[in-house]
Design an enzyme around this catalytic site. Structure first.
Site, PDB file in Angstrom:
ATOM      1  CG  HIS A  69      -5.462  -3.542   6.756  1.00  0.00           C
ATOM      2  ND1 HIS A  69      -5.342  -3.400   8.118  1.00  0.00           N
ATOM      3  CD2 HIS A  69      -5.548  -2.288   6.270  1.00  0.00           C
ATOM      4  CE1 HIS A  69      -5.351  -2.124   8.436  1.00  0.00           C
ATOM      5  NE2 HIS A  69      -5.484  -1.416   7.336  1.00  0.00           N
ATOM      6  CG  ASP A 178      -6.426   1.946   9.862  1.00  0.00           C
ATOM      7  OD1 ASP A 178      -6.540   1.120   8.925  1.00  0.00           O
ATOM      8  OD2 ASP A 178      -5.370   2.561  10.103  1.00  0.00           O
ATOM      9  CD  GLU A 210      -2.269  -1.318   5.873  1.00  0.00           C
ATOM     10  OE1 GLU A 210      -2.199  -0.315   5.126  1.00  0.00           O
ATOM     11  OE2 GLU A 210      -2.360  -1.230   7.125  1.00  0.00           O
ATOM     12  CD  GLU A 211      -2.505  -0.403  10.487  1.00  0.00           C
ATOM     13  OE1 GLU A 211      -1.566   0.365  10.228  1.00  0.00           O
ATOM     14  OE2 GLU A 211      -3.696  -0.051  10.441  1.00  0.00           O
ATOM     15  CG  ASP A 233      -6.585   1.150   4.570  1.00  0.00           C
ATOM     16  OD1 ASP A 233      -7.075   1.398   5.703  1.00  0.00           O
ATOM     17  OD2 ASP A 233      -5.461   0.637   4.432  1.00  0.00           O
ATOM     18  CG  HIS A 322      -2.757   4.635  13.194  1.00  0.00           C
ATOM     19  ND1 HIS A 322      -1.524   4.057  12.964  1.00  0.00           N
ATOM     20  CD2 HIS A 322      -3.596   4.073  12.293  1.00  0.00           C
ATOM     21  CE1 HIS A 322      -1.625   3.201  11.957  1.00  0.00           C
ATOM     22  NE2 HIS A 322      -2.881   3.197  11.533  1.00  0.00           N
TER      23      HIS A 322
END
Length: 354
Positions: A69, A178, A210-211, A233, A322
């Site tokens: 992604h 990410d 995606e997130e 991922d 994150h």
């Protein structure tokens, strides 16, 4: 592994290029420019997913889809107050405590540098000092008046974190690894493919949003409708103080993670076993991954094709997922590149064992 095999300038560009969910245009254009001379075909679907294709020489070739992604966790402007402070909507999951004093870029008519602000500890009551600050208590300070901010920024503009990619010791450190580190890996895979050695048409898909709920992969999984698929991922590497080994999920430097389970998918045993066998036969470092929470594009690769797909996932272990900056090990990244390149050469084993 040292950093030598990694194309640092390309990884840096991919990491630092902004692309919040729904705002992936810049990173998509970067990938197109990088891959257009290596693939047989590419197109962008109505959702914004970039689909690149390397054709096999085989007749009636099956479809093998990789997906990474493009989007990164970010924000959207929702209000500019009378003093020029910006309030925002989060796009993706944030740990609020990581936002304090973080630098961001507000992407309007021109980019404005800003700082995440909140009430300082000196002004908090004892009770306020004990509670966790919420996302709603933060604002963005661009150091400008409302009139100056409003010349360039409007409600609905995107906001991303502002960090450079650096080496910290032997590890890669920066924002949005990410999933930009896997975007980088997939670019390298698509560059490396040789039509003479692959039994399937290989679709390198760079998904959007995606997130915020795996949205791009839902459209791409249905549109491409692959026979086989692997999501690329990152995953948590909990090999840090305060956590016991049974909760590590993965460890840095132990190789690419071969996923068995996450919160959205039980990976197909045929794909898991193929990945394990190919990795071990080629001395590619790997480790098992069982993630008790969260999900990836794997779910929609597996379920959205008309008859489903034989699907699995590969993961790059990552610390500080994150958070303001994230950290990955170069050898784990390269193990993903190598394993993807080898597994498409063995896809005939999935065809014969269906």
């Amino acid at each position: 592994m040292s950093i030598e095999k990694i194309d640092w300038n390309l990884l840096k560009s991919i990491s630092e290029t902004p692309g919040a969910p729904g705002f992936e245009k810049q990173v998509r254009e970067l990938i197109i420019n990088e891959l257009k001379s290596y693939v047989d075909e590419y197109y962008t679907d109505n959702m914004g997913n970039l689909i690149t294709i390397k054709r096999s020489k085989s007749e009636n070739a099956k479809k093998f889809m990789f997906a990474a992604h493009m989007d990164e966790i970010g924000f959207m402007v929702k209000h500019i107050d009378d003093n020029g402070y910006i309030r925002f909507q989060t796009l993706g999951g944030f740990d609020p405590k990581t936002l304090t004093s973080m630098r961001v870029l507000v992407h309007g008519k021109k980019d404005l540098l800003g700082v995440m602000g909140c009430k300082p500890i000196h002004s908090m009551t004892p009770a306020e000092r004990q509670k966790v600050i919420t996302n709603e208590e933060y604002f963005i300070d661009c150091g400008l008046s409302k009139e100056e901010v409003s010349k360039y920024v409007k409600v609905g503009d995107s906001i991303t974190r502002h960090q450079n990619l650096e080496m910290v010791g032997n590890l890669i450190n920066g924002k949005s690894l990410d999933d930009r580190v896997c975007v980088y890996a997939l670019v390298e895979v698509m560059k490396s493919l040789n039509a003479e050695t692959i039994d399937c048409d290989v679709y390198g898909v760079f998904t959007v949003q995606e997130e915020v709920g795996l949205r791009g992969a839902q459209v791409a999984g249905h549109g491409v409708s692959p026979d086989f698929g692997i999501a690329l991922d990152v995953t948590v590497a909990n090999d840090i103080p305060g956590l016991s080994p049974e909760n590590y999920v993965t460890q840095m430097g132990k190789g690419v993670g071969i996923k068995h389970f996450d919160g959205g998918t039980i990976c197909d045993r045929r794909m898991v076993e193929l990945l394990e066998n190919v990795a071990n036969e080629n001395n590619i470092s790997n480790q098992a991954e069982v993630l008790p929470f969260g999900g990836t594009d794997t779910a929609n690769i597996q379920r959205m094709p008309e008859n489903g797909a034989i699907a699995g996932a590969l993961s790059i272990p990552m610390r500080y997922l994150h958070q303001t900056v994230e950290m990955a090990e170069p050898g784990d990244v390269w193990a993903m590149v190598e394993l993807c390149g080898k597994v498409v050469q063995e896809a005939k084993k999935l065809i014969t064992n269906r």
